[in-house]
Scaffold this active site. Structure first.
Site, PDB file in Angstrom:
ATOM      1  CD  GLU A  23      -1.718   2.277   1.839  1.00 45.98           C
ATOM      2  OE1 GLU A  23      -1.280   3.217   1.129  1.00 45.98           O
ATOM      3  OE2 GLU A  23      -1.881   2.362   3.047  1.00 45.98           O
ATOM      4  CB  CYS A  27      -0.747   7.193   1.640  1.00 43.24           C
ATOM      5  SG  CYS A  27      -2.048   6.251   2.468  1.00 43.24           S
TER       6      CYS A  27
END
Length: 494
Positions: free
Chosen positions: A221, A255
């Site tokens: 991820e 993120c």
């Protein structure tokens, strides 16, 4: 304001041999036990939840000190409660998810759901508890043992987390490693049965290369430059407010934060003004604001400031949101605070045009046609998230159809990762694999086909003629091939 003087002090080093010993202990325990029952898996999930939630106050205060300044409420909401719903969904559905799946076909078969064994988790420093523990719940639900590498930037929090977990688990069941960068590098080289990493694309490439030497399957991820498209039918006040709040979550150290915004040319200047107003309303002061999160360390502070300076030096215009009394004191390296900053007229050769910002800075670009935006996004690495502000129009549908990203949210920020049971993960430059809910269970499960022929002739017996070159069998195969060709040509219209 709390600034930890020893924030950048090195964490302890855990040797490669010690890490290998811990993995070996978990694998031996896994093999002795075999695939655990649903009840055993539920109890492990409950024990891990209890271990962390009981330590909530200590974890929140430790993370406040490790960051320099981070609101305790923010940590409790996003690091100590954000994963609870996902963990409960996993524990409540185990019997259903664990069942073998029957397959229809000439050979009776089922798909057997097998735990992989020992799963490693490498969390990220921006939300170090959530991004370490949430994959662990999925791995435990799938029946695995888990070893977690806590992010090295947060040594105080890591030790509180490790001690909390150790109160409920032996290291052969669930273990936490708190170590330095060399420890993280050694961790990525372990012979695990699956490894999860949350981090930057650069770190993802390094970990993938290290894990690949042992053929360890990965879930990555990663981040990315997440675009926002403001449509011409949007409520500009709504868009400006939500983009501003989304950009400033954890001071932009997320993120999924929006990195840059495309606005219709005729509304560009008005949007920039409204975005500036939204930042000022959210942060009427900055230096002593208890809701502000500091940049995690000096290295990242310097990197973000350098991105701003480089863009300005190459022709961009900077709009820094600070009060007149604070303007001369910000950015502040001593407190590692960078105020909300808007960049316009950013040239393509500015480093910030290609590098993920991961800070409280956002670039705004004008556009004339959505096709321009689609081309711009598609020419760059695939982002983890994409955002559209406007109605569900043909332009939005075209944007969905022609671009790719880990997920999409319309008229908000981050929402796609919070949908219960929905997969969360990246694609291309933003990673691969996914977790949350059933997808997380599947990610850490090996689906093994078990076939049980019951006919008098076995599958091998039925194909022996092709193996030994029987002319009768070969003729039948040729007829089958010819029939398939005719069928396909018919479907293609010739």
């Amino acid at each position: 304001m709390t600034i930890a003087a020893s924030h950048d002090a090195a964490t302890e080093h855990i040797s490669r041999e010690e890490l290998q010993r811990m993995v070996a202990a978990q694998r031996a325990a896994f093999l002795r036990e075999g695939p655990p029952s649903a009840e055993t898996r539920r109890r492990r999930i409950d024990r891990l939840m209890l271990a962390v939630l009981e330590a909530a106050d200590d974890l929140a205060e430790a993370l406040n000190q490790d960051y320099g300044t981070r609101p305790v409420g923010l940590t409790k909401l996003f690091d100590l409660m954000a994963w609870v719903g996902d963990a409960k969904e996993t524990r409540d559905n185990l019997e259903k998810w664990m069942r073998s799946i029957p397959l229809d076909g000439p050979v009776p078969a089922v798909i057997d759901q097998k735990p992989k064994g020992v799963v490693g988790v490498m969390g990220a420093w921006n939300f170090p508890i959530t991004l370490t523990i949430q994959p662990a719940f999925a791995a435990l639900g799938a029946g695995n043992r888990v070893i977690m590498k806590f992010p090295e930037f947060h040594r105080r929090t890591g030790k509180v987390f490790r001690d909390a977990v150790a109160r409920y688990f032996g290291e052969d069941e669930v273990a936490v490693v708190v170590g330095d960068l060399r420890t993280a590098q050694a961790f990525s080289e372990l012979q695990l049965d699956h490894l999860v990493l949350t981090g930057s694309p650069a770190v993802g490439r390094a970990v993938a290369a290290a894990a690949g030497k042992n053929l360890v399957p990965l879930t990555l991820e990663l981040g990315g430059k997440n675009p926002v498209v403001v449509a011409d039918d949007v409520d500009l006040d709504l868009a400006a407010h939500r983009v501003a709040i989304g950009r400033m979550m954890n001071s932009g150290q997320v993120c999924l934060c929006p990195d840059y915004v495309f606005v219709p040319r005729g509304q560009h200047d008005l949007f920039v003004a409204k975005l500036e107003g939204a930042f000022r309303r959210a942060f009427p002061s900055y230096l002593d604001n208890p809701g502000v999160v500091s940049i995690v360390n000096g290295r990242n502070y310097d990197r973000i400031v350098a991105l701003i300076d480089d863009a300005v030096a190459k022709g961009a215009t900077k709009v820094q949101i600070a009060t007149p009394t604070e303007a001369d004191q910000l950015p502040s390296r001593e407190s590692r605070l960078i105020p909300p900053t808007i960049l316009v007229d950013v040239p393509e050769n500015a480093t910030i045009s290609s590098e993920e910002i991961f800070g409280p800075v956002i670039a705004v670009y004008p556009y004339d046609d959505v096709a321009e935006v689609v081309s711009y996004i598609n020419a760059r690495p695939t982002p983890l998230g994409a955002y559209w502000y406007g109605e569900d129009t043909d332009d939005f549908r075209n944007f969905l159809h022609r671009t790719n990203s880990g997920g999409v949210t319309r008229n908000d920020t981050f929402a796609h990762q919070a949908v219960a049971g929905a997969p969360f993960g990246g694609v291309g430059g933003s990673g691969y694999g996914a977790y949350h809910g059933k997808v997380g269970f599947d990610e850490f499960t090996h689906r093994r086909t078990v076939a049980s022929p019951v006919d008098e002739r076995s599958f091998v017996d039925g194909t022996i003629g092709a193996v030994v070159g029987s002319s009768e069998v070969e003729a039948g195969i040729d007829q089958a091939i010819a029939a398939e060709i005719a069928d396909i040509r018919g479907r293609l219209g010739g």
